[in-house]
Design a protein around this motif. Structure first.
Motif, short mmCIF file in Angstrom:
data_model
loop_
_atom_site.label_atom_id
_atom_site.label_comp_id
_atom_site.label_asym_id
_atom_site.label_seq_id
_atom_site.Cartn_x
_atom_site.Cartn_y
_atom_site.Cartn_z
N HIS A 281 0.84 -1.20 0.00
CA HIS A 281 0.00 0.00 0.00
C HIS A 281 0.87 1.25 0.00
O HIS A 281 0.63 2.19 -0.75
N LEU A 282 1.89 1.26 0.86
CA LEU A 282 2.82 2.39 0.94
C LEU A 282 4.24 1.83 1.03
O LEU A 282 4.58 1.14 1.98
N SER A 283 5.04 2.14 0.02
CA SER A 283 6.43 1.67 0.03
C SER A 283 7.28 2.59 0.90
O SER A 283 6.92 3.73 1.20
N ARG A 284 8.44 2.11 1.29
CA ARG A 284 9.37 2.93 2.06
C ARG A 284 9.78 4.15 1.26
O ARG A 284 9.90 5.27 1.79
N GLU A 285 9.99 3.94 -0.04
CA GLU A 285 10.41 5.05 -0.89
C GLU A 285 9.34 6.14 -0.95
O GLU A 285 9.64 7.34 -0.79
N ASP A 286 8.08 5.73 -1.16
CA ASP A 286 7.00 6.72 -1.24
C ASP A 286 6.73 7.38 0.10
O ASP A 286 6.31 8.54 0.16
N SER A 287 6.98 6.65 1.18
CA SER A 287 6.71 7.23 2.50
C SER A 287 7.66 8.38 2.84
O SER A 287 7.35 9.21 3.70
N ARG A 288 8.78 8.44 2.17
CA ARG A 288 9.74 9.51 2.45
C ARG A 288 9.17 10.90 2.13
O ARG A 288 9.62 11.90 2.69
N ASP A 289 8.17 10.94 1.23
CA ASP A 289 7.53 12.22 0.90
C ASP A 289 6.53 12.65 1.97
O ASP A 289 6.07 13.79 1.96
N LEU A 290 6.21 11.76 2.89
CA LEU A 290 5.18 12.03 3.89
C LEU A 290 5.73 12.30 5.28
O LEU A 290 5.01 12.80 6.14
N TYR A 291 7.01 11.94 5.50
CA TYR A 291 7.59 12.04 6.84
C TYR A 291 8.88 12.85 6.80
O TYR A 291 9.41 13.18 5.74
N ALA A 292 9.36 13.14 7.98
CA ALA A 292 10.59 13.92 8.10
C ALA A 292 11.77 13.15 7.50
O ALA A 292 11.75 11.92 7.40
N PRO A 293 12.82 13.86 7.10
CA PRO A 293 14.00 13.20 6.55
C PRO A 293 14.53 12.11 7.49
O PRO A 293 14.61 12.30 8.70
#
Length: 216
Positions: A27-39
């Motif tokens: 549903h949410l990859s680690r790569e895509d999640s980087r746009d949603l959370y802090a660095p």
């Protein structure tokens, strides 16, 4: 000591002939999640399409009866922290007949046939051991809390079979756990058994993480 009694669930695995294997997705990859959370912060959210009867699973009364208790209505006392009893049934006939001198009341009765050694192979579905109907009736009469087996099915599985053990046990409100594994590692008794599924309304069976707690 905690002893694992479940088969590992993997993508595409076959548990029972004709039941599709699980399909894993994201549903949410680690790569895509980087746009949603802090660095430096990332997450993975998976998706799985899973037939209820996959791996090691529990059947509740709703699996057999439309008015029976489903996963969300079977009380935890019937699924977890149960005093356990192992019945050794290796090397005998296919139909497992229980010794009626056993004290089964209020206990999780686990039938150790050794058939789990075939899990994941074509041999697993061919000539598997099962619980004799008269023994299923005796377990219900004696008030067993739960019945488990390390085989394909607690019943013999000819096409369009009557499934007497399911009918008797689930009719008596006794959950059934199938496709157990590792029962040879358990003592005959003196342990606690756990096999609780998710609390899902409207479903009669589901995969569980079955295990036993053995003192010392």
């Amino acid at each position: 000591m905690i002893i694992e009694l479940s088969h590992r669930v993997t993508e595409g695995m076959t548990t029972y002939p004709g039941i599709p294997g699980p399909v894993m997705g994201v549903h949410l990859s680690r790569e895509d999640s980087r746009d949603l959370y802090a660095p430096g912060t990332e997450f993975h959210i998976g998706v799985v399409t899973l037939a209820a009867n996959t791996g090691t699973y529990v059947d509740t009364p709703y699996h057999r009866y439309p008015d029976g208790a489903d996963l969300s209505r079977v009380p935890l006392e019937k699924l977890a922290d149960l005093p356990g009893l192992v019945v050794r049934a290796r090397g005998g006939g296919r139909a497992v007949v229980l010794d009626r001198s056993l004290d089964v009341r209020g206990r999780a009765v686990l039938i150790d046939t050794g058939w789990d050694r075939h899990f994941g192979t074509d041999a697993y579905a061919d000539g598997h051991p099962y619980l004799a109907p008269e023994s299923a009736a005796w377990l219900a009469e004696q008030g067993a809390a739960l019945v488990g087996i390390d085989s394909l099915n607690v019943d013999d599985t000819p096409p369009r079979g009557e499934r007497p053990a399911h009918t008797i046990l689930l009719g008596a409100g006794i959950p059934v756990v199938e496709h157990l594994t590792g029962l040879e590692a358990l003592p005959g008794d003196g342990f606690r058994f756990h096999a609780a599924p998710p609390m899902i309304a409207g479903m009669g069976s589901f995969t569980v993480r079955a295990y036993a707690v053995v003192p010392g």
